[in-house]
Structure formats: structure tokens, C-alpha cells
Enzyme design. Structure first.
Site, short mmCIF file in Angstrom:
data_model
loop_
_atom_site.label_atom_id
_atom_site.label_comp_id
_atom_site.label_asym_id
_atom_site.label_seq_id
_atom_site.Cartn_x
_atom_site.Cartn_y
_atom_site.Cartn_z
N ALA A 9 32.08 40.51 60.53
CA ALA A 9 30.81 40.08 59.90
C ALA A 9 30.87 38.61 59.54
O ALA A 9 30.45 38.18 58.46
CB ALA A 9 30.52 40.94 58.68
N GLY A 10 31.45 37.80 60.45
CA GLY A 10 31.41 36.35 60.29
C GLY A 10 30.10 35.83 60.87
O GLY A 10 29.13 36.57 61.03
N ALA A 12 29.26 35.02 63.91
CA ALA A 12 28.83 35.62 65.18
C ALA A 12 28.38 37.07 65.00
O ALA A 12 27.29 37.45 65.42
CB ALA A 12 29.98 35.54 66.20
N VAL A 76 40.29 46.42 61.87
CA VAL A 76 40.40 46.85 63.27
C VAL A 76 41.86 46.73 63.71
O VAL A 76 42.48 45.69 63.51
CB VAL A 76 39.49 45.99 64.17
CG1 VAL A 76 39.71 46.33 65.64
CG2 VAL A 76 38.03 46.16 63.79
N GLU A 164 37.66 17.45 56.07
CA GLU A 164 36.73 17.98 55.05
C GLU A 164 37.52 18.45 53.82
O GLU A 164 37.07 18.27 52.69
CB GLU A 164 35.89 19.11 55.65
CG GLU A 164 34.92 18.60 56.70
CD GLU A 164 33.76 19.54 56.99
OE1 GLU A 164 33.96 20.75 56.94
OE2 GLU A 164 32.65 19.02 57.26
N ASP A 296 35.00 33.02 67.59
CA ASP A 296 36.31 32.39 67.79
C ASP A 296 37.23 33.15 68.74
O ASP A 296 38.25 32.62 69.16
CB ASP A 296 37.02 32.22 66.44
CG ASP A 296 36.31 31.22 65.54
OD1 ASP A 296 35.39 30.55 66.02
OD2 ASP A 296 36.67 31.13 64.36
N ALA A 313 31.02 27.11 63.89
CA ALA A 313 30.06 28.05 63.29
C ALA A 313 28.75 28.03 64.09
O ALA A 313 28.13 29.07 64.31
CB ALA A 313 29.80 27.66 61.84
N GLN A 314 28.37 26.84 64.56
CA GLN A 314 27.11 26.69 65.29
C GLN A 314 27.09 27.53 66.56
O GLN A 314 26.15 28.31 66.81
CB GLN A 314 26.92 25.20 65.64
CG GLN A 314 25.60 24.90 66.27
CD GLN A 314 25.51 23.45 66.78
OE1 GLN A 314 24.74 23.17 67.68
NE2 GLN A 314 26.26 22.54 66.22
N LYS A 373 23.95 17.62 56.01
CA LYS A 373 25.01 18.64 56.01
C LYS A 373 24.62 19.81 55.09
O LYS A 373 24.82 20.98 55.43
CB LYS A 373 26.31 17.98 55.54
CG LYS A 373 27.48 18.90 55.42
CD LYS A 373 28.18 19.07 56.73
CE LYS A 373 29.29 20.08 56.58
NZ LYS A 373 29.98 20.37 57.79
#
Ligand code: NAD
Length: 400
Positions: A9-10, A12, A76, A164, A296, A313-314, A373
């Protein structure tokens, strides 16, 4: 009724579920994640630095599901594509008609001795919280030890994550100094990076701007320094062509030299490299048209460079949206559509009020970049959660 099983549930997986839930049809979704919350992985550095509590970058998964979806909190263990079955740690195995694998990333240590044991990892909410606790403990420890190394925070790797993180650490410098009872200038933030030129995705002018910003904020950047090993409180590296290892000590050592896809991929017999599996144009597995691999754990090839697109993330979120569309096609007996990706840009924040990057084809810098951002973050919250998540977790004070 067709059973769609979504693993992870990230960015994607949750985007797939959110978009599928809007589709009509005779299907049911089961979503599996080890946590009962979604976390914004791109913001982990803020929790690590102590600028945000976990509640500011997480929301309950259940909150964004409707009656089409059942949520199972579990880990999983393996995926058996021939038997169409997924084994879980604590529940009975789950069967599926369609599977979406979006199991995300783990830290990549490249087998460097001591990296997993003696450097702090920043990959989950608990690991990010552990970093902040460690910084607090180490600063307090300085009051007795008077060891200047306690005041040094060392970030391994100056990719986007490292930069960051270093930026967020500079924002909190004053707080760390108070805990240690020293002047803020005595808190040293260092980034050790193997490459001689950082920010390879940006042109020279923008990379130079980034370098100047990093310097202005008082981050010491050691480029051309390849980390060879980590001992407790000490990093071993070689500089330039000199083979002789050198050392630098630090009370806090954080590992951000890159990520791999989930080890479940290798353990389940997928042909993979660093946990990433090359997918078909429509994001399906090369051998199984009812299995999608996204985020990922997916390697979607850029035909121009013949290299996989970087994991961001995009792209993860865009893959999730595309898979929801393709599943709807498959459920109606229609052909799937190929995925295509054109980046909308990349913005790196260096602390709360400084950022730089490219949006579309336009370079952005300084405060405006920082505001952009924050808008990107609000959009992500809206995509994955909804208005409630934007209102409770979003950034509205765009210039501070
Ligand atoms: P990365 O692979 O982009 O950067 C890792 C850095 O560590 C590299 O600069 C590499 O040279 C360095 N490194 C590797 N091994 C080393 C060693 N032994 N010694 C010293 N340095 C070493 O990884 P990341 O920063 O975790 O980013 C992962 C992905 O996520 C990237 O695609 C990135 O663009 C993306 N990301 C994007 C954002 C954003 O858009 N704002 C933020 C964070 C991450």
C-alpha cells in the site's frame, strides 16, 4: 466474481486500489500490507531529522478503502505465479485471478562490511524514528563525553535522499545544539559521496546551484569518497585514486546510498536484478499476463536509453493509475494499453524553505521551488488519500 490481489500500500499499490475502486464491474480487491497505515516514503527524512512526527506523513489505509476492498495486515512471504497463490506470514495463503505486485523498496548496502549493522537505515517509519531518537541520545551524550564526534552527523551517499536528509538535519541544527549544550555552528553535517559530480539528472548550471545551496546551508560535501566499510562510530573510505582507506568518525551515521526492490521478488523465483523485474510494455510480468509488477520492484525500460526508469514516487503512482485502467480492460475482455512515462519534473528540497529542480522544462530554485515541492506533496496526498488527508497532513504555509 474476479479476485484482484494487490500487494503493498505504497504509492503504486494504493493508487491502483484507489482508481480501481472507482470502476464498475464484478470484482473484489484484497489489499495486503504489513502496516495498517500508508506512509509517504519520500518524506521519511523529515521524521528522521525530527522536523515532523510520524502522524504527519502517514494515514490509516482503511480510511481510503470502500466496500469493494478487503484489507489484510500481514507480510508477504512468497508469490507462486503458477498456482496463483500468495503465502503470508500469519494468515492463510491468498488466491487470485489478477495480481498487482507493489512491494516497494529496501535499503541497498552493496555488501559493504558493517553498513547494515553500524549505520542507521532510513526505509520505514520505525527506522526513521530510530534515527531521530539516536540523534537526541547522542546530543545528550555529548554533555558528559565532550567528544566532538558526537556532534557530527554523517550521511552516506548524496543522492536525492541523502541531500534531502542533510537539508532536513540543517533545519534542526539549533534543536540538536540545545540538547548538546553547544552553539549551532558546532553541529557538523557531512555527506560522503562516491561520485565526483552529484545530481547527475540536472544540467551543470542547476547542479552548481544545488552545490552552492548545500554549501550555504553549512553541509560539508565530501565527493569522490567511496565508502568501503563502517565500524561503530566510524566510516572507512577511499578518496579519489588513493587506494589507502581513510576514516572519519561520527556519532550518527545514516545510510542512504540507494535502494533495491523487495527481496520477495528474488525469493519467489522472478528473474530480477536488485529486486527489480523487467516488465512488458503494459506493466505485466513477462510470463504471466494476469500479474502486474509496479513501483520499486518494477523495471520499466526507457527505450531511448535502454535503461530502466529511476524508481520515484511519481512513476510509482502513475504506474498504479495505469494498472487500474488495464485491469478494467482485462475484466471487460479488452486489450491492455502500453504504459508511457514522461516525467513532470523533479524537485529536491534542502530543508523546509529551500529547493531546486525542474518542473516540465522549467528550472525552479529557492523559495518558489520549495512552494512547488509542497504542492507536489499535497497532490500526492490527494491522489492516494483524498481531501481529508490533504487537510490533515498537507502543507499550506507554502513559504515557511
Ligand atoms: P540514489 O541511487 O539516487 O543515490 C545514492 C547515492 O549514493 C549516489 O549518489 C551514489 O553515488 C552514492 N553511493 C553509492 N554507493 C556509495 C558508496 N559506497 N560510497 C559513497 N557513496 C555511494 O538513491 P536515493 O538517493 O536513495 O534515491 C533513490 C531514487 O529515489 C532515485 O531515483 C531518486 O531520484 C528518487 N528520489 C527522488 C526524490 C525527489 O524526487 N525529491 C527524493 C528522494 C529520492
Amino acid at each position: 466474481m474476479k479476485e484482484i490481489l494487490v500487494l503493498g500500500a505504497g504509492y503504486a499499490g494504493l493508487k491502483t486500489v484507489r482508481n480501481l475502486q472507482k470502476q464498475q464491474g464484478d470484482f473484489h480487491i484484497t489489499l495486503v500490507d504489513r502496516n495498517d497505515f500508508h506512509y509517504e516514503a519520500a518524506e521519511l527524512h523529515e521524521v528522521a531529522a525530527g522536523s515532523q512526527p510520524r502522524t504527519k506523513i502517514t494515514f490509516p489505509i482503511q480510511e481510503v478503502l470502500n466496500d469493494k476492498t478487503t484489507f489484510v495486515q500481514d507480510e508477504v512471504v512468497t508469490i507462486d505465479r503458477d498456482a496463483q497463490k500468495v503465502t503470508l506470514r500469519n494468515h492463510d495463503a491468498l488466491h487470485y485471478d489478477y495480481l498487482v505486485i507493489a512491494l516497494g523498496f529496501v535499503s541497498e548496502t552493496f555488501g559493504i562490511p558493517g553498513a547494515a549493522e553500524h549505520a542507521l537505515q532510513m526505509v520505514t517509519i520505525p527506522t526513521a524514528e530510530r534515527i531521530h531518537e539516536h540523534i537526541v541520545e547522542t546530543m545528550k551524550h555529548y554533555r558528559q563525553s565532550h567528544d566532538p564526534n558526537d556532534l557530527r552527523l554523517l550521511v552516506c551517499g548524496a543522492g536525492f535522499t541523502g541531500i534531502e536528509l542533510a537539508g532536513a538535519l540543517t533545519d534542526e541544527r539549533k534543536k540538536y545544539a540545545e540538547l548538546a549544550g553547544v552553539a549551532p555552528e558546532q553541529i557538523e553535517i557531512v555527506c560522503v559521496e562516491a561520485a565526483t559530480r552529484i545530481l547527475p539528472m540536472f544540467d551543470d548550471e542547476l547542479a552548481q546551484y544545488g552545490l552552492q545551496l548545500i554549501e550555504k546551508l553549512g553541509i560539508k560535501l565530501m565527493t569522490g569518497c567511496k565508502i568501503k566499510g563502517i565500524n561503530p562510530g566510524e566510516v572507512l573510505y577511499t578518496a579519489g585514486d588513493d587506494e589507502q582507506p581513510q576514516t572519519i568518525k561520527a556519532g550518527t551515521i545514516i545510510w542512504t546510498t540507494g535502494v533495491s526492490g523487495s527481496p520477495v521478488m528474488g525469493e519467489s523465483g522472478f528473474s530480477q536484478r536488485r529486486g527489480r523485474v523487467i516488465v512488458n510494455d503494459d506493466l505485466t510480468d513477462q510470463e504471466h499476463k494476469n500479474v502486474y509488477i509496479i513501483g520499486d520492484v518494477s523495471a520499466f525500460m526507457d527505450k531511448q536509453s535502454n535503461r530502466p526508469y529511476p524508481t520515484t514516487a511519481q512513476i510509482a503512482s502513475r504506474m498504479g493509475a495505469h494498472v487500474a485502467k488495464n485491469l478494467a480492460h482485462q475484466l471487460r475482455g479488452e486489450a491492455t494499453e502500453p504504459f508511457s512515462f514522461v516525467s513532470q519534473g523533479t524537485v529536491a528540497s534542502v530543508g523546509n524553505t529551500h529547493a531546486f529542480g525542474v518542473v516540465g522544462k522549467t528550472k525552479v530554485k529557492g523559495y518558489p521551488a520549495s512552494a512547488i515541492k509542497k504542492m507536489i506533496r499535497n497532490k500526492s496526498l490527494n491522489d492516494l488519500g483524498g481531501l481529508k488527508e490533504v487537510l490533515s497532513l498537507g502543507c499550506f504555509d507554502l513559504y515557511h
